[in-house]
Write a protein that holds these residues in place. Structure first.
Motif, PDB file in Angstrom:
ATOM      1  N   SER A 178      55.902  93.530  96.096  1.00  0.00           N
ATOM      2  CA  SER A 178      55.406  93.230  94.743  1.00  0.00           C
ATOM      3  C   SER A 178      54.441  92.050  94.837  1.00  0.00           C
ATOM      4  O   SER A 178      54.833  90.893  94.646  1.00  0.00           O
ATOM      5  CB  SER A 178      56.568  92.894  93.807  1.00  0.00           C
ATOM      6  N   ASN A 179      53.192  92.342  95.117  1.00  0.00           N
ATOM      7  CA  ASN A 179      52.215  91.299  95.409  1.00  0.00           C
ATOM      8  C   ASN A 179      52.134  90.212  94.346  1.00  0.00           C
ATOM      9  O   ASN A 179      52.208  89.013  94.648  1.00  0.00           O
ATOM     10  CB  ASN A 179      50.825  91.915  95.602  1.00  0.00           C
ATOM     11  N   ASN A 180      51.973  90.623  93.081  1.00  0.00           N
ATOM     12  CA  ASN A 180      51.784  89.646  92.011  1.00  0.00           C
ATOM     13  C   ASN A 180      53.029  88.800  91.786  1.00  0.00           C
ATOM     14  O   ASN A 180      52.935  87.584  91.592  1.00  0.00           O
ATOM     15  CB  ASN A 180      51.383  90.351  90.711  1.00  0.00           C
ATOM     16  N   ASP A 181      54.198  89.448  91.798  1.00  0.00           N
ATOM     17  CA  ASP A 181      55.445  88.712  91.596  1.00  0.00           C
ATOM     18  C   ASP A 181      55.666  87.695  92.715  1.00  0.00           C
ATOM     19  O   ASP A 181      56.051  86.544  92.469  1.00  0.00           O
ATOM     20  CB  ASP A 181      56.643  89.677  91.559  1.00  0.00           C
ATOM     21  N   VAL A 182      55.417  88.117  93.949  1.00  0.00           N
ATOM     22  CA  VAL A 182      55.600  87.225  95.092  1.00  0.00           C
ATOM     23  C   VAL A 182      54.602  86.077  95.030  1.00  0.00           C
ATOM     24  O   VAL A 182      54.950  84.914  95.275  1.00  0.00           O
ATOM     25  CB  VAL A 182      55.455  87.991  96.427  1.00  0.00           C
ATOM     26  N   LEU A 183      53.369  86.377  94.685  1.00  0.00           N
ATOM     27  CA  LEU A 183      52.336  85.333  94.586  1.00  0.00           C
ATOM     28  C   LEU A 183      52.718  84.296  93.538  1.00  0.00           C
ATOM     29  O   LEU A 183      52.572  83.083  93.759  1.00  0.00           O
ATOM     30  CB  LEU A 183      50.991  85.963  94.245  1.00  0.00           C
ATOM     31  N   ASN A 184      53.227  84.744  92.398  1.00  0.00           N
ATOM     32  CA  ASN A 184      53.668  83.818  91.353  1.00  0.00           C
ATOM     33  C   ASN A 184      54.814  82.932  91.848  1.00  0.00           C
ATOM     34  O   ASN A 184      54.856  81.732  91.564  1.00  0.00           O
ATOM     35  CB  ASN A 184      54.120  84.589  90.109  1.00  0.00           C
ATOM     36  N   LYS A 185      55.741  83.534  92.588  1.00  0.00           N
ATOM     37  CA  LYS A 185      56.876  82.773  93.115  1.00  0.00           C
ATOM     38  C   LYS A 185      56.414  81.762  94.150  1.00  0.00           C
ATOM     39  O   LYS A 185      56.906  80.624  94.186  1.00  0.00           O
ATOM     40  CB  LYS A 185      57.896  83.737  93.732  1.00  0.00           C
ATOM     41  N   LEU A 186      55.471  82.147  94.995  1.00  0.00           N
ATOM     42  CA  LEU A 186      54.948  81.225  96.005  1.00  0.00           C
ATOM     43  C   LEU A 186      54.234  80.046  95.354  1.00  0.00           C
ATOM     44  O   LEU A 186      54.369  78.897  95.799  1.00  0.00           O
ATOM     45  CB  LEU A 186      53.986  81.962  96.947  1.00  0.00           C
ATOM     46  N   ASN A 187      53.499  80.322  94.282  1.00  0.00           N
ATOM     47  CA  ASN A 187      52.840  79.238  93.536  1.00  0.00           C
ATOM     48  C   ASN A 187      53.870  78.306  92.917  1.00  0.00           C
ATOM     49  O   ASN A 187      53.679  77.084  92.872  1.00  0.00           O
ATOM     50  CB  ASN A 187      51.938  79.818  92.444  1.00  0.00           C
ATOM     51  N   GLU A 188      54.967  78.890  92.448  1.00  0.00           N
ATOM     52  CA  GLU A 188      56.059  78.087  91.877  1.00  0.00           C
ATOM     53  C   GLU A 188      56.670  77.173  92.938  1.00  0.00           C
ATOM     54  O   GLU A 188      56.945  75.995  92.674  1.00  0.00           O
ATOM     55  CB  GLU A 188      57.121  79.029  91.308  1.00  0.00           C
ATOM     56  N   PHE A 189      56.872  77.715  94.144  1.00  0.00           N
ATOM     57  CA  PHE A 189      57.406  76.895  95.237  1.00  0.00           C
ATOM     58  C   PHE A 189      56.461  75.737  95.569  1.00  0.00           C
ATOM     59  O   PHE A 189      56.898  74.603  95.773  1.00  0.00           O
ATOM     60  CB  PHE A 189      57.618  77.752  96.486  1.00  0.00           C
ATOM     61  N   GLN A 190      55.176  76.023  95.625  1.00  0.00           N
ATOM     62  CA  GLN A 190      54.193  74.986  95.940  1.00  0.00           C
ATOM     63  C   GLN A 190      54.180  73.902  94.864  1.00  0.00           C
ATOM     64  O   GLN A 190      54.052  72.712  95.177  1.00  0.00           O
ATOM     65  CB  GLN A 190      52.801  75.596  96.086  1.00  0.00           C
ATOM     66  N   GLU A 191      54.316  74.324  93.628  1.00  0.00           N
ATOM     67  CA  GLU A 191      54.357  73.366  92.515  1.00  0.00           C
ATOM     68  C   GLU A 191      55.556  72.434  92.647  1.00  0.00           C
ATOM     69  O   GLU A 191      55.461  71.226  92.418  1.00  0.00           O
ATOM     70  CB  GLU A 191      54.406  74.136  91.187  1.00  0.00           C
ATOM     71  N   LYS A 192      56.699  72.985  93.034  1.00  0.00           N
ATOM     72  CA  LYS A 192      57.901  72.165  93.200  1.00  0.00           C
ATOM     73  C   LYS A 192      57.743  71.165  94.341  1.00  0.00           C
ATOM     74  O   LYS A 192      58.160  70.007  94.223  1.00  0.00           O
ATOM     75  CB  LYS A 192      59.117  73.064  93.458  1.00  0.00           C
ATOM     76  N   ILE A 193      57.150  71.602  95.443  1.00  0.00           N
ATOM     77  CA  ILE A 193      56.948  70.708  96.589  1.00  0.00           C
ATOM     78  C   ILE A 193      56.069  69.529  96.194  1.00  0.00           C
ATOM     79  O   ILE A 193      56.283  68.394  96.616  1.00  0.00           O
ATOM     80  CB  ILE A 193      56.323  71.480  97.768  1.00  0.00           C
ATOM     81  N   THR A 194      55.071  69.785  95.346  1.00  0.00           N
ATOM     82  CA  THR A 194      54.117  68.746  94.959  1.00  0.00           C
ATOM     83  C   THR A 194      54.599  67.893  93.802  1.00  0.00           C
ATOM     84  O   THR A 194      54.417  66.668  93.809  1.00  0.00           O
ATOM     85  CB  THR A 194      52.759  69.399  94.564  1.00  0.00           C
ATOM     86  N   ASN A 195      55.263  68.519  92.831  1.00  0.00           N
ATOM     87  CA  ASN A 195      55.515  67.805  91.571  1.00  0.00           C
ATOM     88  C   ASN A 195      56.964  67.717  91.113  1.00  0.00           C
ATOM     89  O   ASN A 195      57.252  66.988  90.166  1.00  0.00           O
ATOM     90  CB  ASN A 195      54.690  68.449  90.441  1.00  0.00           C
ATOM     91  N   ASP A 196      57.878  68.472  91.717  1.00  0.00           N
ATOM     92  CA  ASP A 196      59.265  68.418  91.251  1.00  0.00           C
ATOM     93  C   ASP A 196      59.834  67.007  91.420  1.00  0.00           C
ATOM     94  O   ASP A 196      59.661  66.368  92.466  1.00  0.00           O
ATOM     95  CB  ASP A 196      60.116  69.412  92.038  1.00  0.00           C
TER      96      ASP A 196
END
Length: 202
Positions: A104-122
């Protein structure tokens, strides 16, 4: 392009080979995670069995400090800033560049962006990474004069245990998610066998 898979004795497509290589990469990260989880659990057991170590307090102190240093260094290796290092941020970026390997390309891409956001800003995850890097550069790897000997009281890089737990659990979440999206299995379980508990039972 087609490749011969020696393990299965089959001819596979380039996509299948890339997926297999990526899964092997993720398995390597899992091995590091298992090691980190075991270090943390043994460290907590040393604290839990404090009374058992009363006859050897120096031994307990050395073991406890060594375990803390080890899991901090092992964790920060997974979040270092080297472009070519095997880190969780680089793994996420690699998966984004090879998004066609996922179902599921789009779903996975959204999740990966979410992970990156957490690494930077959580609030907890980014803070834990920042403090671990500070401790590595000033205390764990180097003898920074600001933190040496009596001056170590100036150390403001103290990290609460729940920050370590959150970063550990986040790492496991990322790896389990990527694994589940590439493999027919849902997750890879990591288990600690409570060594000290078993040791003291005997």
């Amino acid at each position: 392009y087609f490749y011969y898979d020696k393990e299965r004795g089959l001819i596979v497509t380039q996509k299948e080979k890339m997926k297999k290589d990526l899964l092997e990469d993720i398995n390597g990260y899992f091995m590091q995670l298992v090691y980190i989880k075991d270090l943390i659990n043994v460290s907590e057991d040393v604290d839990k069995y404090e009374k058992k170590f009363e006859s050897a307090p120096n031994f307990a102190l050395v073991i406890s400090c060594a375990l803390v240093d080890s899991y901090m260094l092992a964790l920060i290796k997974l979040y270092d800033k080297g472009d070519k290092a095997k880190t969780v941020p680089n793994l996420i970026e690699k998966c984004k560049k090879n998004i066609h390997l996922f179902r599921s390309n789009n779903d996975v891409l959204n999740k990966l962006n979410e992970f990156q956001e957490k690494i930077t800003n959580d609030e907890f995850i980014s803070h834990a990474i920042k403090i671990l890097m500070t401790r590595r550069d000033s205390i764990l790897v180097h003898n920074d004069k600001k933190f040496f000997g009596e001056k170590s009281k100036k150390d403001k890089s103290y990290l609460k245990m729940y920050h370590i737990w959150i970063l550990r659990d986040f790492t496991e979440e990322v790896l389990n998610y990527l694994f589940s999206q590439l493999s027919s299995e849902e997750t890879l379980k990591t288990k600690y066998n409570y060594d000290l508990c078993n040791l003291f039972k005997n």
